[in-house]
Design an enzyme around this catalytic site. Sequence first.
Site, mmCIF file in Angstrom:
data_model
loop_
_atom_site.group_PDB
_atom_site.id
_atom_site.type_symbol
_atom_site.label_atom_id
_atom_site.label_comp_id
_atom_site.label_asym_id
_atom_site.label_seq_id
_atom_site.Cartn_x
_atom_site.Cartn_y
_atom_site.Cartn_z
ATOM 1 N N CYS C 84 -3.217 -5.423 0.310
ATOM 2 C CA CYS C 84 -3.487 -4.192 1.047
ATOM 3 C C CYS C 84 -4.855 -3.611 0.734
ATOM 4 C CB CYS C 84 -2.407 -3.156 0.740
ATOM 5 S SG CYS C 84 -0.765 -3.845 0.901
ATOM 6 N N HIS C 334 -0.343 1.478 8.273
ATOM 7 C CA HIS C 334 -0.999 0.606 7.297
ATOM 8 C C HIS C 334 -1.260 -0.755 7.929
ATOM 9 C CE1 HIS C 334 -2.262 -1.357 3.786
ATOM 10 N NE2 HIS C 334 -1.095 -1.673 3.261
#
Lengths: 330, 133, 389
Positions: C84, C334
Amino acid sequence: MAVLTSYGAYVPQYRAPLGEIQKFYGRPGRPRSRGLATPGLDEDTLTMAYEAARRALKGERGLGAVIVATQAPPFGLRKVSQTLANALRLDDGAVHMDLGANATGLLDAFRIAQTLDVGPTLVVATDHLVAYRDRVADVLSAGAAAAFVIDPRKKAEGIAELGPQARAAEEVFDVWMLGREQEPRFRLEVLFDAYAKATSAATAALEKATERPTGKYTAICPSQPHPQVLRGLAKLGAQPKQLENTQFIGDIGNVGAASSGLALCLGLDASRKGSTLLALAYGGGEAVAQEITVTKKPKSAGTREMIDAGEPIGVGTYYRWTEGRQQQPH
Amino acid sequence: MTVSAIEFSRLGPPKLHLYAMKCDKCGELSPWWERNHCYHCGNDSLTEFELKGTGELTNYTVVYYPPREFLGQEPYVVGHIQMDEGVNMPAPVMGVDPDAVEVGTRVDATLRRMKLGHEGDIYYSYKFVVDDE
Amino acid sequence: MKVGVLGIGKTPHKIQHDKSLKDLAVEAGRKAMNDAGVAPDDIQMLYVGNVGSVGFNYENSTGLMVAHHLGVVPAGAVRVEAACGTGAWALHLGCVAIASGLYDTVMVLGVEKMNDLATVEGTSIIAQAADSKEEYFSGLTFPSGTALTARKYMQTYGVTEEDLAHTSVKNHYYGARNPSAHLRFECTVDEVMKSAKVADPLKLYEVCPMTDAASALVLCRPEILEAQPKRPQVYITATSMGSGTWYQASDTLDDAYNLFARPVERAYEMAGITADDVDVAEIYNSFAIQEPLGIEGLGFAERGEGWKGAADGSTWLDGKVAINPSGGLLCKGHPLGATGSTQAVDVVEQLRGTAPEGMLRDDAEIGISACRGGPGSVGAIHIYQRMEG
């Protein structure tokens, strides 16, 4: 003389609502089982075998053989006994044998264990009999496992002696599968006839072989206490009290190859030194009967408690868990 | 998601055993995946150390949105278990009401189906059940 | 260090079934180049951050694909991946390229298209940014792994679920005011508490959605931007990256703190500032608990107290430091590879004064973006400053 040194059972905690399933399909009559013991999605005959085996073995690893009797192995062309032995960390030299069998498989395995000369043998009967839609009401599909450790060499340390066996067999199509089909085919009227004939014949033959009358056993542990079976036994002198501790089908359903195992575990749990047990199994036209003499009061495996400790699941959950789900990649 | 039956032949069998990795230098235990590197002292050689299977739940959560291989089992409890031998490992705790679980619950390991790879290879490994002894 | 931010661009952040991975990347890249006033020919190196295109989209080598479709060929192009933290890593490499003196103008672009597959498939692919064959094989997922951290935090500091709920309330307040956010509704503490459980104690309003998006920045040598005084003079003054454990089982609260605390110490030194100088911060919060942890790691609050600012106002827009005035990942979503670059774009908009009204911090001069990745594996800090010409 082969000796039973320990045993254990495993009954999954979930209970499917047979009554609701019957109602849903418009099947009349009272359900013949209060609930069906249903393995969870992450369970199968191998994991149930592991559960029963670890309860029986309690950490023991020096075994010479593992025999698994099941009609529903997770894989074809691969042995359950091999993976089970690996998971239990048994010694490398142990012999692994799978018996594809019906409810007679356990007693067949006992017969083999009685003759092996490889050291203690773990025998596990594990099954999950699955029938779909309304046929579940006839087959009483449920899952469970029972494990026994048998040592032909031990005399003093055992809890029971495995005595003679007797068999009677006929060619019938009562309950069968074509090859490796998913669910059983059956003709109940053939089954009920065959129950009566085969179990009576085998029990009578055992009487001759042991010179012990059927009515004189402390308990009778039948894989299937169907009225036809019971009638035949009664003719040979069996009394209701011999069956009062060993019945479970009305609670959790028919567990296939594990049925004789659970009946025997219930019989052992309630026994004491000197008790005699008549193990009786029927499958595919054949009945096997064996005399078992308890030599030391065993510590209960808690079989009845496991049977009684059921957690209800819904009809939807039952079908979601049993219908082909375990064959889909995930 | 498995890659292949070959990967199963490599990864599958170790999962049948419950073990940790013991550092050849400092003797500390690390979870089974630390085959190359001791998390405590940085040493690069470790040996398999068999676990009994009993331990205590030190942290847990209840999963309502599972990954594919756990679909149908939700809600399930998954947490960190401090094994009696002294290593902290993640694992699901099955057959228990999520409300009945708390930090400190004692658990015992048992074999379960984890997933079916897309070549039909069944991975078996360990989950935990509440220790009722 | 001083790296010029010549141009920025981003796509909307939401489910976009009509746009492919390629479409999103091209949209963001072109917006950034137009904003920078450069042509594709001017881009000398392209860093494309993308995490899961092999799983989500059945394609690989995203850097090469974007280079072709943006027209930056024959400049070099490469795909960057660090779970991420990918977008922030692409940004770091862009900064290093400029700071090394080897390149004058480069582009950094993050892109992710997560919604072509069903959620349960997507979750399994996201889980590959952790050890999905070992630890996550055991039934842990990112939400449930983070839930374990949340429970540890609550137990250690005596913080309740209601205390933590304020973070979602604040993020959603600003998400509602962010036209490019995925989730644009306000909520109350009560609504957060009643939202569906995802992984106890995390609830629906405390976890981010799966989003399709791309965002890009054109970076340049400082002289190039200084020579154009009419352009907003925003520079990146620090880039500091670190790593941490790959396993949830080894991730302690100390590790969670250090994941930012270690690199930010270097970053503050590089930029010549302290935590007190920061006006606005975009802190990675795909799960709400990560915002208090990040606030503490960056030095904006004492350990165990990072959650308080959302409750007492000090981390709202006009508080001591505005934390996630964009609505954070909780509202923007996200989009794995683009999150880090979107954080950068959002901070730059704050410093330029061009962020939408209602989420624009008054007169922000120094900003920070903090991105993380994996079970505790990536810590990425960037500091930005508006400098008068």
